[in-house]
Design a protein around this motif. Structure first.
Motif, mmCIF file in Angstrom:
data_model
loop_
_atom_site.group_PDB
_atom_site.id
_atom_site.type_symbol
_atom_site.label_atom_id
_atom_site.label_comp_id
_atom_site.label_asym_id
_atom_site.label_seq_id
_atom_site.Cartn_x
_atom_site.Cartn_y
_atom_site.Cartn_z
ATOM 1 N N ILE A 1 17.435 47.303 36.826
ATOM 2 C CA ILE A 1 17.241 48.697 36.303
ATOM 3 C C ILE A 1 17.981 48.902 35.067
ATOM 4 C CG2 ILE A 1 17.829 51.084 36.919
ATOM 5 C CD1 ILE A 1 17.361 50.632 39.823
ATOM 6 N N CYS A 2 19.274 48.280 34.891
ATOM 7 C CA CYS A 2 20.033 48.530 33.542
ATOM 8 C C CYS A 2 19.293 47.641 32.537
ATOM 9 C CB CYS A 2 21.325 48.080 33.865
ATOM 10 S SG CYS A 2 22.337 49.416 35.230
ATOM 11 N N MET A 3 18.599 46.536 32.867
ATOM 12 C CA MET A 3 18.062 45.733 31.916
ATOM 13 C C MET A 3 16.851 46.509 31.056
ATOM 14 S SD MET A 3 18.886 42.477 31.684
ATOM 15 C CE MET A 3 17.388 41.641 31.135
ATOM 16 N N THR A 4 16.403 47.551 31.697
ATOM 17 C CA THR A 4 15.153 48.138 31.209
ATOM 18 C C THR A 4 15.436 49.570 30.961
ATOM 19 O OG1 THR A 4 14.162 48.710 33.141
ATOM 20 C CG2 THR A 4 13.499 46.661 31.966
ATOM 21 N N SER A 5 16.810 50.062 30.489
ATOM 22 C CA SER A 5 17.200 51.379 29.964
ATOM 23 C C SER A 5 17.216 51.568 28.720
ATOM 24 C CB SER A 5 18.578 51.530 30.699
ATOM 25 O OG SER A 5 19.073 52.793 30.210
ATOM 26 N N PHE A 6 16.331 52.233 28.318
ATOM 27 C CA PHE A 6 15.869 52.584 26.964
ATOM 28 C C PHE A 6 16.795 53.868 26.536
ATOM 29 C CE2 PHE A 6 13.396 54.750 23.912
ATOM 30 C CZ PHE A 6 13.580 54.170 22.769
ATOM 31 N N ALA A 7 16.402 55.105 27.363
ATOM 32 C CA ALA A 7 16.996 56.233 26.649
ATOM 33 C C ALA A 7 18.265 56.279 26.659
ATOM 34 C CB ALA A 7 16.483 57.425 27.589
ATOM 35 N N VAL A 8 19.054 55.525 27.623
ATOM 36 C CA VAL A 8 20.722 55.536 27.559
ATOM 37 C C VAL A 8 21.087 54.916 26.473
ATOM 38 C CG1 VAL A 8 22.827 54.656 28.602
ATOM 39 C CG2 VAL A 8 20.828 55.841 29.997
ATOM 40 N N THR B 1 25.224 43.764 33.349
ATOM 41 C CA THR B 1 25.996 43.271 34.385
ATOM 42 C C THR B 1 27.301 44.117 34.790
ATOM 43 O OG1 THR B 1 25.643 40.897 33.565
ATOM 44 C CG2 THR B 1 27.796 41.004 34.759
ATOM 45 N N LEU B 2 27.952 44.621 33.661
ATOM 46 C CA LEU B 2 29.064 45.559 33.727
ATOM 47 C C LEU B 2 28.628 46.852 34.608
ATOM 48 C CD1 LEU B 2 31.230 45.149 30.544
ATOM 49 C CD2 LEU B 2 31.571 44.088 32.698
ATOM 50 N N SER B 3 27.408 47.139 34.234
ATOM 51 C CA SER B 3 27.073 48.373 34.870
ATOM 52 C C SER B 3 26.696 48.232 36.344
ATOM 53 C CB SER B 3 25.601 49.073 34.081
ATOM 54 O OG SER B 3 25.980 49.265 32.899
ATOM 55 N N ALA B 4 26.122 47.013 36.884
ATOM 56 C CA ALA B 4 25.890 46.808 37.956
ATOM 57 C C ALA B 4 27.199 46.658 38.977
ATOM 58 C CB ALA B 4 24.931 45.512 38.300
ATOM 59 N N ALA B 5 28.089 45.930 38.393
ATOM 60 C CA ALA B 5 29.230 45.597 39.105
ATOM 61 C C ALA B 5 30.217 47.069 39.342
ATOM 62 C CB ALA B 5 30.242 44.613 37.919
ATOM 63 N N LEU B 6 30.245 47.869 37.992
ATOM 64 C CA LEU B 6 30.966 48.975 38.328
ATOM 65 C C LEU B 6 30.320 49.895 39.440
ATOM 66 C CD1 LEU B 6 32.077 49.933 34.621
ATOM 67 C CD2 LEU B 6 33.379 49.427 36.391
ATOM 68 N N SER B 7 28.917 50.012 39.270
ATOM 69 C CA SER B 7 28.109 51.021 40.258
ATOM 70 C C SER B 7 28.463 50.480 41.820
ATOM 71 C CB SER B 7 26.778 50.725 39.950
ATOM 72 O OG SER B 7 26.492 51.410 38.858
ATOM 73 N N VAL B 8 28.601 48.863 41.935
ATOM 74 C CA VAL B 8 28.641 48.547 43.393
ATOM 75 C C VAL B 8 30.189 48.801 43.852
ATOM 76 C CG1 VAL B 8 28.649 46.590 44.732
ATOM 77 C CG2 VAL B 8 26.637 46.969 43.169
ATOM 78 N N LEU C 1 29.740 51.071 24.226
ATOM 79 C CA LEU C 1 29.571 50.167 25.483
ATOM 80 C C LEU C 1 30.108 51.312 26.538
ATOM 81 C CD1 LEU C 1 29.107 47.650 27.153
ATOM 82 C CD2 LEU C 1 31.289 47.257 26.851
ATOM 83 N N GLN C 2 31.025 51.988 26.416
ATOM 84 C CA GLN C 2 31.523 53.013 27.310
ATOM 85 C C GLN C 2 30.813 53.990 27.721
ATOM 86 O OE1 GLN C 2 32.994 52.403 24.233
ATOM 87 N NE2 GLN C 2 33.634 54.210 23.348
ATOM 88 N N GLY C 3 29.946 54.474 26.819
ATOM 89 C CA GLY C 3 29.073 55.612 27.159
ATOM 90 C C GLY C 3 27.808 55.208 27.947
ATOM 91 N N VAL C 4 27.356 53.790 27.506
ATOM 92 C CA VAL C 4 26.304 53.314 28.110
ATOM 93 C C VAL C 4 26.698 53.080 29.793
ATOM 94 C CG1 VAL C 4 24.803 51.195 28.417
ATOM 95 C CG2 VAL C 4 25.338 52.214 26.148
ATOM 96 N N LEU C 5 27.867 52.365 30.020
ATOM 97 C CA LEU C 5 28.375 52.233 31.198
ATOM 98 C C LEU C 5 28.482 53.455 31.767
ATOM 99 C CD1 LEU C 5 31.131 49.477 30.605
ATOM 100 C CD2 LEU C 5 28.613 49.115 31.181
ATOM 101 N N LEU C 6 28.912 54.532 31.456
ATOM 102 C CA LEU C 6 29.125 55.906 32.055
ATOM 103 C C LEU C 6 27.787 56.360 32.487
ATOM 104 C CD1 LEU C 6 31.088 57.813 32.718
ATOM 105 C CD2 LEU C 6 30.491 59.199 30.369
ATOM 106 N N ALA C 7 26.754 56.253 31.721
ATOM 107 C CA ALA C 7 25.409 56.854 31.935
ATOM 108 C C ALA C 7 24.935 55.965 33.044
ATOM 109 C CB ALA C 7 24.656 56.796 30.830
ATOM 110 N N HIS C 8 24.921 54.767 33.240
ATOM 111 C CA HIS C 8 24.300 53.746 34.030
ATOM 112 C C HIS C 8 25.219 54.064 35.503
ATOM 113 C CE1 HIS C 8 22.304 50.795 30.837
ATOM 114 N NE2 HIS C 8 21.507 51.975 31.324
ATOM 115 N N VAL C 9 26.598 54.064 35.497
ATOM 116 C CA VAL C 9 27.027 54.467 36.727
ATOM 117 C C VAL C 9 26.540 55.693 37.272
ATOM 118 C CG1 VAL C 9 29.419 54.723 37.591
ATOM 119 C CG2 VAL C 9 28.862 52.835 36.180
ATOM 120 N N PHE C 10 26.447 56.570 36.363
ATOM 121 C CA PHE C 10 26.118 58.268 36.928
ATOM 122 C C PHE C 10 24.563 57.882 37.409
ATOM 123 C CE2 PHE C 10 23.596 61.862 36.330
ATOM 124 C CZ PHE C 10 24.186 62.816 36.822
#
Length: 519
Positions: free
Chosen positions: A200-207, A59-66, A133-142
């Motif tokens: 997309i972020c729901m199935t992110s494994f490597a991050v 949720t946070l990754s999608a919100a920040l990206s958008v 959490l901050q690292g996961v969000l950073l990578a997903h926004v990238f």
């Protein structure tokens, strides 16, 4: 006069076989997972925490990206500058970029010894941690900021230029343009963009594997990996796989329901001039956003290239063997994808859209869920570890099918609509139809789809992490092991090698499809 019913062609029967195989690999593996799964009562506090964290980070990754994509897309929509087209093209690069390479680049900029913390130490400020959490969000926004920007930019460019000319003649300022033209467009575009990135972020494994940073930052997919790889508790891994599939399926249905709409009204296709954006303050603001997103996307890659070039020629032999396995697996995955996608696309064109739906089923699954199901199915008859590379190629082929179907089906429908009746009148069927009609006019989408599948497979760190032993590591897994043992110089060299091979495979397939291709 009614047309006679046409017999089902051999191509459609091949599509039926491909559809059956895909159903087995998706629903069949899910069934195998169901048979081993326990009840929800067996879930512990850590499992529920993983479920909550998965939903929270998506949720946070999608919100920040958008949210960050809105000013970037607006700046690109109302500014013309040298290199604008190249920058928009580069916004698609993170999609085929190996995740583990991007993470290494982010560590070089935001990690403990990265550029940001070096600058903070000079300023006497405490360093920041990229893990959690901050690292996961950073990578997903990238990864997803470029996608959100492309989706929202299409919405902006769909507003007819006549609307802006009329607004200028009425003396509208930037705030008035935003209220009258831009906000209605954003209300149509943003929900679809948000849901797509959420899926997309729901199935992110490597991050999560590399940046999760502990039990409090564990996703469901990472919990599956831990239950499978460390505890070898297949029942618990199966239960978590069922939960992951359920969450992903709900998100996929939501994404299909709230799809990115076709936006915009008819116009005269005149060049877009933005009289409302000529003020110096707005120019500086747009320029700052464009420069910031360019640095955010390009600086980590530049760090990988710079650090990797120094270590490229001192890599251990195991890295090059792993690179060879990855290339063979990626080529095999691309060929398997085409063997499934082309018959499915042909059957969808000739026999109904149900085949197209089957081709996109894997969007509701994840590599780890399918991999867990395959392990359960294969274990009674053979050693699944011995089949690590073939299974990886097969799962990656299935996971790239939705993207391939989006490229192949529209092109195939256009060819059949234009030349299909003529080919039928000439009794052009079977291999002759494929060789003389379809392949010459389908080479471009075929090359693009194969290149995309090869690049995605080249950088995958999903199924291979479940199956592989040390002697059968692919390059992404070898790179992850180098990072885990803090051999960061060699990891940078391996990352550069992985990046180069991924881009080379995509270019070779895509270029091969475009050389001497018929329009």
């Amino acid at each position: 006069m009614a047309r006679r019913a046409q017999p089902i062609s051999a191509g459609v029967w091949v599509g039926v076989a491909a559809a059956a195989l895909i159903l087995m690999l998706t629903l069949g593996t899910l069934g195998a997972v169901f048979t081993r799964a326990g009840t929800l009562s067996t879930l512990g506090p850590a499992d529920w925490a993983a479920i909550r964290f998965t939903l929270l980070q998506a949720t946070l990754s999608a919100a920040l990206s958008v949210a960050l994509a809105i000013p970037v897309a607006r700046a690109l929509a109302r500014r013309q500058f040298v290199g604008r087209g190249l920058l928009i093209t580069l916004l698609g690069a993170p999609f085929i970029l190996p995740v583990i390479v991007a993470i290494l680049g982010l560590l070089a900029v935001f990690g403990r010894r990265g550029l940001l913390n070096i600058a903070l130490s000079w300023a006497g400020i405490e360093p920041v941690s990229i893990y959690g959490l901050q690292g996961v969000l950073l990578a997903h926004v990238f990864f997803n900021l470029p996608l959100a920007t492309r989706l929202i930019l299409q919405g902006w460019l769909s507003i007819p230029s006549e609307r802006f000319r009329l607004a200028a003649s009425l003396g509208f300022r930037a705030a008035d343009i935003n209220r009258a033209l831009e906000l209605p467009m954003l209300r149509r575009v943003l929900p679809g963009a948000f849901v797509v990135i959420f899926v997309i972020c729901m199935t992110s494994f490597a991050v999560a594997l590399t940046l999760g940073g502990g039990p409090r930052s564990t996703t469901v997919e990472l919990a599956i990996y831990q239950a499978f790889r460390f505890d070898f508790n297949l029942g618990h891994a199966a239960l978590l796989s069922v939960i992951q599939f359920g969450l992903s399926a709900l998100a996929a249905v939501l994404a299909a329901w709230i799809a990115v709409p076709a936006f915009g009204d008819a116009g005269l296709d005149r060049p877009l001039l933005r009289w409302d954006a000529r003020r110096l303050r707005l120019r500086l603001l747009d320029g700052a956003w464009i420069v910031a997103v360019a640095l955010f996307l390009l600086l980590p890659l530049a760090m990988v290239v710079g650090q990797g070039a120094l270590a490229l020629f001192s890599l251990p032999e195991a890295v090059f063997w792993a690179a060879g396995r990855s290339v063979l697996t990626a080529i095999g995955s691309a060929l398997l994808m085409l063997a499934l996608a082309f018959p499915l696309a042909y059957a969808a064109t000739r026999a109904g859209r149900g085949f197209e739906v089957i081709g996109t089923l894997s969007i509701a699954a994840s590599p780890l869920v399918i991999g867990t199901g395959l392990f359960i199915l294969l274990r009674p008859v053979t050693n699944p570890v011995a089949l690590a590379l073939p299974v990886t190629a097969l799962v990656n082929a299935v996971m790239s099918l939705p993207f391939a179907m989006r490229a192949l089906v529209p092109a195939l429908r256009e060819v059949e609509a234009t030349y299909g009746q003529l080919a039928d009148s000439l009794a052009l069927h079977g291999m002759a139809r494929l060789r003389l009609l379809l392949l010459p006019r389908m080479r471009r989408p075929i090359g693009f789809a194969a290149g995309l599948a090869a690049a995605l497979s080249m950088g995958d760190l999903g199924v291979i992490a479940l199956f592989a032993d040390p002697a059968r590591a692919t390059l992404p897994l070898q790179l992850y092991r180098l990072m885990g043992s803090y051999r960061l110089d060699q990891a940078a060299g391996a990352a550069l090698l992985l990046l180069g091979l991924s881009l080379a495979l995509f270019w070779l397939f895509d270029r091969g499809g475009r050389v001497n291709a018929d329009a």
